[in-house]
Scaffold this active site. Structure first.
Site, mmCIF file in Angstrom:
data_model
loop_
_atom_site.group_PDB
_atom_site.id
_atom_site.type_symbol
_atom_site.label_atom_id
_atom_site.label_comp_id
_atom_site.label_asym_id
_atom_site.label_seq_id
_atom_site.Cartn_x
_atom_site.Cartn_y
_atom_site.Cartn_z
ATOM 1 N N GLY A 15 0.767 -1.205 -0.384
ATOM 2 C CA GLY A 15 -0.448 0.062 -0.255
ATOM 3 C C GLY A 15 0.232 1.706 -0.106
ATOM 4 O O GLY A 15 1.513 1.766 0.449
ATOM 5 N N GLY A 19 -0.068 5.817 4.554
ATOM 6 C CA GLY A 19 1.010 5.385 6.123
ATOM 7 C C GLY A 19 1.968 4.488 5.289
ATOM 8 O O GLY A 19 3.596 4.999 5.672
ATOM 9 N N GLU A 174 -18.787 18.309 2.406
ATOM 10 C CA GLU A 174 -17.824 18.885 1.723
ATOM 11 C C GLU A 174 -18.344 18.385 0.329
ATOM 12 O O GLU A 174 -18.738 19.245 -0.666
ATOM 13 C CB GLU A 174 -16.794 18.478 1.783
ATOM 14 C CG GLU A 174 -15.778 18.783 3.266
ATOM 15 C CD GLU A 174 -14.698 18.292 3.247
ATOM 16 O OE1 GLU A 174 -13.500 17.418 2.478
ATOM 17 O OE2 GLU A 174 -13.819 18.855 4.355
HETATM 18 C C1 LIG Z 1 -13.385 10.935 -0.258
HETATM 19 C C2 LIG Z 1 -12.556 11.193 1.370
HETATM 20 C C3 LIG Z 1 -12.382 12.024 2.141
HETATM 21 C C4 LIG Z 1 -11.479 12.270 3.409
HETATM 22 N N1 LIG Z 1 -11.027 13.207 3.559
HETATM 23 C C5 LIG Z 1 -9.871 13.091 4.700
HETATM 24 C C6 LIG Z 1 -9.672 14.743 5.524
HETATM 25 O O1 LIG Z 1 -10.241 15.665 5.667
HETATM 26 N N2 LIG Z 1 -9.033 14.188 6.323
HETATM 27 C C7 LIG Z 1 -7.757 12.891 6.430
HETATM 28 O O2 LIG Z 1 -7.066 13.358 7.316
HETATM 29 N N3 LIG Z 1 -8.496 12.216 6.373
HETATM 30 C C8 LIG Z 1 -9.285 11.836 5.419
HETATM 31 N N4 LIG Z 1 -9.862 10.544 4.796
HETATM 32 C C9 LIG Z 1 -8.858 9.886 5.595
HETATM 33 C C10 LIG Z 1 -7.595 9.476 4.942
HETATM 34 O O3 LIG Z 1 -7.616 9.568 3.010
HETATM 35 C C11 LIG Z 1 -7.411 7.780 5.338
HETATM 36 O O4 LIG Z 1 -7.577 8.043 6.329
HETATM 37 C C12 LIG Z 1 -5.696 7.728 4.880
HETATM 38 O O5 LIG Z 1 -5.663 7.740 3.015
HETATM 39 C C13 LIG Z 1 -5.493 6.106 5.215
HETATM 40 O O6 LIG Z 1 -4.377 6.250 5.045
HETATM 41 P P1 LIG Z 1 -3.672 4.373 4.434
HETATM 42 O O7 LIG Z 1 -2.593 4.844 4.536
HETATM 43 O O8 LIG Z 1 -3.695 3.982 5.628
HETATM 44 O O9 LIG Z 1 -4.484 4.165 3.793
HETATM 45 P P2 LIG Z 1 -4.956 4.481 1.889
HETATM 46 O O10 LIG Z 1 -4.540 5.838 1.719
HETATM 47 O O11 LIG Z 1 -6.141 4.363 1.621
HETATM 48 O O12 LIG Z 1 -3.485 3.790 1.477
HETATM 49 C C14 LIG Z 1 -3.679 2.178 0.387
HETATM 50 C C15 LIG Z 1 -3.294 1.907 -0.378
HETATM 51 O O13 LIG Z 1 -3.252 0.156 -0.690
HETATM 52 C C16 LIG Z 1 -3.059 -0.096 -1.861
HETATM 53 N N5 LIG Z 1 -3.681 -1.325 -1.737
HETATM 54 C C17 LIG Z 1 -4.729 -1.304 -0.657
HETATM 55 N N6 LIG Z 1 -5.627 -2.766 -0.960
HETATM 56 C C18 LIG Z 1 -4.130 -3.146 -1.536
HETATM 57 C C19 LIG Z 1 -3.922 -4.666 -2.033
HETATM 58 N N7 LIG Z 1 -4.408 -5.672 -2.285
HETATM 59 N N8 LIG Z 1 -2.961 -4.997 -3.087
HETATM 60 C C20 LIG Z 1 -2.181 -3.729 -3.185
HETATM 61 N N9 LIG Z 1 -2.141 -2.266 -3.101
HETATM 62 C C21 LIG Z 1 -3.500 -1.974 -2.343
HETATM 63 C C22 LIG Z 1 -4.066 1.404 -2.377
HETATM 64 O O14 LIG Z 1 -3.864 0.990 -3.903
HETATM 65 C C23 LIG Z 1 -3.516 2.273 -1.869
HETATM 66 O O15 LIG Z 1 -2.951 2.837 -2.303
HETATM 67 C C24 LIG Z 1 -10.492 11.076 3.993
HETATM 68 C C25 LIG Z 1 -11.344 9.674 2.923
HETATM 69 C C26 LIG Z 1 -11.528 9.523 1.778
HETATM 70 C C27 LIG Z 1 -12.365 8.160 0.821
#
Ligand SMILES: Cc1cc2nc3c(=O)[nH]c(=O)nc-3n(C[C@H](O)[C@H](O)[C@H](O)COP(=O)(O)OP(=O)(O)OC[C@H]3O[C@@H](n4cnc5c(N)ncnc54)[C@H](O)[C@@H]3O)c2cc1C
Length: 427
Positions: A15, A19, A174
């Site tokens: 991912g 993070g 939003e």
């Molecule tokens: C519409 C929307 C608005 C938001 N607004 C806010 C905000 O204003 N403020 C805020 O703090 N947070 C906001 N969030 C939440 C925030 O975006 C998430 O909490 C954050 O992205 C989490 O980060 P992460 O690294 O855990 O996962 P993500 O950023 O979701 O990244 C996960 C990655 O893993 C990859 N992945 C998943 N499964 C697989 C797999 N099986 N194989 C290979 N790759 C995979 C995906 O392609 C992605 O690139 C929002 C979310 C959404 C959907």
């Protein structure tokens, strides 16, 4: 996957979201081999997805190539791969492009839309979790107006111009604000021969207030802003069914609509092999300890939305937001190096920097630790914070220029049906 084995320990990250990227950056130039796997070759800045859906921004201004983020680091490899399973016994990940062995594994797969088991709503509603989904929504919104122009059936026309958003969290709020601005500023100019005053925007919220995680003042002010923009807010109402035409709720309230947008929640994006019930907590997240180690494993870690870290202040787990993901990624980078050197790891503490949401032009609500404010200044703060966290100088510039242009011209020029989204309807 054509990645040489070196004498350095191999860390595989699944991912490239907030993070995963924060972690990979922290491990760059260290004595470890870092392999990042993602099913997309880009990082998505999800907080601005709603602007893509509503024509305010082009998708490439909120996406960034993962390879480019880490291009200068020789210990870093990226593979475009969908991880299908994790073999915890053989320390391997199974992907659509082959298998890969790891010494340490970090799951940073984020979350996916949670329909709470309602397959009918999953089938007919629109989600907004990825760029393709946001483009689908953008197309559908615009196609609805094109179709509304063609029909002489008043009920059908109203259903085409009726937008129902389920969920009054930041995403729903939003999006509703942006749609209300389109109704006011764009539709009368683009569709002079359509009575666009009939367009309706509804937020259906199961709780007794919107922006539930924020302060009472922020919630009340956001409601006031939205109502001034003409958005209808239905509180204490739960959507129960949607057959593609009619939305029914647990009350007498029902809506005829072609567009139901589901912004009512997310759940962890778990992977087969590491999804046993004893590892999974609320919202389908992996239970981790204070070092982000997945329950029962020393060398498998999870960060961000997928990780459920319970703390005193957050008994249900840290919020599924960008800040916990970034902070956990950075801290795990240091902790992994300590772990490899057999030094004690440091427990993670979340530094809560607050929350914010914008409700359209000149309107936002901001809750910081010490200060809470709403209105124009909050809107500037919201814009500054979002520009600051966007990855890439070009993206920041493009977004900034678009915002200035949209502000001055009361416009949203990305209202383009590039990839039509067909909802079984002729237009
Ligand atoms: C519409 C929307 C608005 C938001 N607004 C806010 C905000 O204003 N403020 C805020 O703090 N947070 C906001 N969030 C939440 C925030 O975006 C998430 O909490 C954050 O992205 C989490 O980060 P992460 O690294 O855990 O996962 P993500 O950023 O979701 O990244 C996960 C990655 O893993 C990859 N992945 C998943 N499964 C697989 C797999 N099986 N194989 C290979 N790759 C995979 C995906 O392609 C992605 O690139 C929002 C979310 C959404 C959907």
């Amino acid at each position: 996957m054509n990645i040489p084995r070196t004498s350095s320990p191999r860390i595989v990250i699944i991912g490239g979201g907030f993070g995963g990227v924060a972690l990979a950056k922290k491990l760059a130039k260290q004595e470890v081999q870092v392999i990042l796997l993602d099913k997309n070759n880009y990082h998505t800045f999800q907080p601005l997805l709603y602007q893509v859906s509503t024509g305010g921004l082009e998708p490439d201004s909120i996406a960034y190539p993962i390879r480019k983020i880490l291009k200068d680091f020789s210990n870093f490899y990226f593979r475009l791969a969908n991880v299908e399973a994790i073999d915890t016994k053989k320390n391997k990940v199974v992907t659509n492009i082959g298998k890969l062995k790891f010494d340490y594994l970090v799951i940073a797969t984020g979350s996916k839309t949670n329909y709470f088991g309602n397959s009918e709503i999953e089938k007919y509603s629109m989600a907004m979790k990825t760029i393709p989904q946001s483009l689908n929504l953008r197309s559908l919104i615009l196609e609805n107006f094109e179709a509304a122009l063609l029909t002489s059936d008043l009920n059908e026309r109203n259903a085409l111009m009726n937008f129902v958003i389920v969920g009054g969290g930041p995403t729903g709020v939003e999006l509703a604000g942006a749609l209300a601005e389109i109704k006011k500023g764009i539709l009368p100019k683009d569709y002079p021969d359509l009575d666009t005053r009939m367009a309706q925007i509804h937020i259906v919220q199961s709780a007794d207030c919107i922006l539930k995680g924020m302060s009472k003042k922020a919630s009340e002010k956001a409601e006031e802003f939205l109502e001034k923009l003409g958005v209808n807010i239905w509180k204490n109402v739960r959507v129960t069914h949607y057959d593609g035409k009619t939305v029914t709720t647990n009350t007498d309230l029902a809506f005829e609509t072609e567009t139901l947008i589901w912004a009512a929640g997310v759940k962890g994006a778990t992977i087969k092999g590491l999804d046993a019930t004893e590892l999974i907590t609320r919202d389908n997240r992996l239970l981790v300890n204070e070092f982000n180690q997945v329950k029962g494993f020393e060398h498998i870690f999870a960060i961000g939305d997928i990780a459920n870290m319970v703390t005193e202040n957050f008994p249900d787990g840290l919020p599924m937001m960008a800040q916990p993901a970034i902070q956990q990624g950075e801290q795990l980078g240091s902790n992994l190096l300590r772990f490899i050197e057999q030094k004690p790891m440091k427990p993670f503490t979340f530094k809560d920097k607050g929350a914010m949401a914008t409700i359209g032009r000149n309107k936002a609500v901001v809750d910081l630790k010490r200060f809470k404010f709403q209105g124009v200044f909050a809107w500037y703060v919201w814009m500054f914070v979002h520009l600051f966290f966007l990855i890439g100088f070009r993206n920041r510039m493009v977004v900034f220029i678009n915002w200035v242009y949209n502000y001055v011209r009361f416009d949203r020029e990305a209202r383009l049906i590039i990839r039509p989204f067909k909802k079984n309807r002729k237009i």
